[in-house]
Enzyme design. Structure first.
Site, mmCIF file in Angstrom:
data_model
loop_
_atom_site.group_PDB
_atom_site.id
_atom_site.type_symbol
_atom_site.label_atom_id
_atom_site.label_comp_id
_atom_site.label_asym_id
_atom_site.label_seq_id
_atom_site.Cartn_x
_atom_site.Cartn_y
_atom_site.Cartn_z
ATOM 1 N N LYS A 1 0.843 -1.192 0.000
ATOM 2 C CA LYS A 1 0.000 0.000 0.000
ATOM 3 C C LYS A 1 0.879 1.244 0.000
ATOM 4 O O LYS A 1 1.722 1.413 0.878
ATOM 5 C CB LYS A 1 -0.925 0.041 1.219
ATOM 6 C CG LYS A 1 -1.864 1.259 1.219
ATOM 7 C CD LYS A 1 -2.819 1.250 2.403
ATOM 8 C CE LYS A 1 -2.206 1.805 3.669
ATOM 9 N NZ LYS A 1 -2.004 3.288 3.592
ATOM 10 N N ASP B 1 -3.313 4.250 -2.219
ATOM 11 C CA ASP B 1 -4.270 4.726 -1.224
ATOM 12 C C ASP B 1 -4.265 6.253 -1.162
ATOM 13 O O ASP B 1 -3.667 6.857 -0.271
ATOM 14 C CB ASP B 1 -3.894 4.121 0.140
ATOM 15 C CG ASP B 1 -4.792 4.572 1.268
ATOM 16 O OD1 ASP B 1 -5.938 4.979 1.003
ATOM 17 O OD2 ASP B 1 -4.348 4.513 2.439
ATOM 18 N N THR C 1 -10.753 4.242 10.268
ATOM 19 C CA THR C 1 -10.648 3.459 11.499
ATOM 20 C C THR C 1 -10.092 4.275 12.659
ATOM 21 O O THR C 1 -10.121 3.826 13.800
ATOM 22 C CB THR C 1 -9.770 2.206 11.286
ATOM 23 O OG1 THR C 1 -8.509 2.591 10.729
ATOM 24 C CG2 THR C 1 -10.456 1.224 10.357
ATOM 25 N N LYS D 1 -7.315 8.072 -1.590
ATOM 26 C CA LYS D 1 -8.629 8.494 -1.048
ATOM 27 C C LYS D 1 -9.171 9.726 -1.787
ATOM 28 O O LYS D 1 -9.443 10.764 -1.180
ATOM 29 C CB LYS D 1 -8.532 8.783 0.449
ATOM 30 C CG LYS D 1 -8.059 7.615 1.303
ATOM 31 C CD LYS D 1 -8.051 7.989 2.783
ATOM 32 C CE LYS D 1 -7.569 6.845 3.659
ATOM 33 N NZ LYS D 1 -6.114 6.634 3.533
ATOM 34 N N ASP E 1 -13.361 14.697 -4.664
ATOM 35 C CA ASP E 1 -13.437 15.968 -5.376
ATOM 36 C C ASP E 1 -14.699 15.932 -6.231
ATOM 37 O O ASP E 1 -15.496 14.993 -6.140
ATOM 38 C CB ASP E 1 -12.178 16.166 -6.231
ATOM 39 C CG ASP E 1 -11.779 17.633 -6.388
ATOM 40 O OD1 ASP E 1 -12.683 18.443 -6.694
ATOM 41 O OD2 ASP E 1 -10.600 17.961 -6.208
ATOM 42 N N ARG F 1 2.766 -0.564 10.719
ATOM 43 C CA ARG F 1 3.836 -0.503 11.711
ATOM 44 C C ARG F 1 4.198 -1.823 12.384
ATOM 45 O O ARG F 1 5.381 -2.045 12.665
ATOM 46 C CB ARG F 1 3.469 0.561 12.762
ATOM 47 C CG ARG F 1 3.666 1.975 12.240
ATOM 48 C CD ARG F 1 2.990 3.013 13.111
ATOM 49 N NE ARG F 1 1.541 2.995 12.945
ATOM 50 C CZ ARG F 1 0.715 3.910 13.433
ATOM 51 N NH1 ARG F 1 1.189 4.909 14.168
ATOM 52 N NH2 ARG F 1 -0.575 3.843 13.220
#
Length: 239
Positions: free
Chosen positions: A34, A61, A124, A63, A66, A216
Site C-alpha cells: 500500500k 491509497d 478506522t 482516497k 473531489d 507498523r
C-alpha cells in the site's frame, strides 16, 4: 491452498526507505504493497513503476474526494499506471463514485485488468463521538458505514474500506462478494497506536475481511520479514 497476502502499508518518507525495507525480503517473494499520500506525494508515479517492476501488487491509497469530473480524470491516469487497487471517499457522493469507476474503465489499457475500486466509509481512526462532533452525523457509526457501503455498491464499486468490526453487517447489507478491506489490524499484544477500531488478522478472517492492511507491526518490527510471515500465517491459518 492459495494464501491471501496481508497488504503492507509502506508509510515511509522516500524511495530509499522503501528500498531498504524491501531488501530484507527474498527477491522472489511477491508482496501486496500500500502506497499512501506521504510516499506518493514525495516520489510520484515512479514509485509505482518501481514496485510493479519488482513484481509486487500495489494498492494506491490516495482516497480521492473531489467533484465527479475531476475524480474521473484522475482515475483515467491512475489506471494507466498499472496499479491493482485504488480508493475514493464515499462521502464524495454517488455521482463521484460512479464517475470514478468510469474513469478506471476508460483508462485501463486494452487487455489489462481494471484496478479494484473501493470506497472509504469511516476511517478506522474515527470514533463514533468524533463522527458526531466533527461530521454532524448523528446516527450510530455502524449505520453511517453501512449506508456508505450500500451507496458504493449501487455506484458500481467493488467494495469498501472499513473496520473489521463492520464487515459482517456490510456483507449482509450488500452481498458476500462485495470486498471489505480492513485497516487497523494488529497482531495480538501489539500497540494499537492511533487506530480506534482494531482486530487481529485471524479475527478479521473469521469475520469475513477480504483484505487486511498492516503497517507498523511489520515496518517497525525488529525483524520485519519474520513479523510479516507471522501475520501471513495468522491471517490464513490462525485460530
Amino acid at each position: 491452498m492459495f494464501e491471501k497476502r496481508p497488504v503492507i502499508a509502506l508509510d515511509f518518507h522516500c524511495k530509499e526507505e522503501v528500498e531498504k525495507f524491501l531488501a530484507q525480503f527474498d527477491s522472489n517473494e511477491q508482496l501486496y504493497i500500500k502506497i499512501g499520500m506521504e510516499l506518493f506525494y514525495q516520489e510520484g508515479p515512479s514509485i509505482v513503476t518501481y514496485l510493479k517492476e519488482l513484481g509486487h501488487s500495489v494498492f494506491l491509497d490516495l482516497k480521492l474526494h473531489d467533484i465527479p469530473n475531476t475524480v474521473k480524470s484522475a482515475m483515467i491516469g491512475l489506471a494507466k499506471m498499472g496499479v491493482d487497487m485504488v480508493n475514493v471517499h464515499a462521502a464524495g457522493g454517488f455521482e463521484m463514485m460512479k464517475q470514478a469507476i468510469e474513469g478506471l474503465e476508460e483508462g485501463t489499457p486494452e487487455g489489462a485488468k481494471r484496478p479494484i475500486l473501493i470506497a472509504v466509509t469511516q476511517l478506522t481512526s474515527t470514533s463514533e463521538e468524533d463522527m458526531h462532533r466533527d461530521q454532524l452525523i448523528q446516527v450510530p457509526i455502524e449505520n453511517s458505514v453501512v449506508h456508505y457501503a450500500r451507496r458504493a455498491r449501487e455506484a458500481g464499486l467493488d467494495g469498501v474500506v472499513c473496520s473489521a468490526l463492520e464487515v459482517a453487517m456490510i456483507k449482509r447489507a450488500t452481498d458476500k462478494n462485495f470486498i471489505c478491506l480492513t485497516p487497523g489490524i494488529r497482531p495480538k499484544g501489539a500497540e494499537v497506536g492511533d487506530q480506534k477500531r482494531v482486530k487481529t488478522p485471524s479475527e478479521a478472517r473469521r469475520i469475513g475481511s477480504d483484505y487486511i492492511v498492516v503497517g507498523r507491526p511489520i515496518t517497525l518490527a525488529e525483524k520485519p520479514v519474520d513479523a510479516y510471515h507471522e501475520i501471513l500465517k495468522d491471517w490464513n491459518y490462525g485460530n
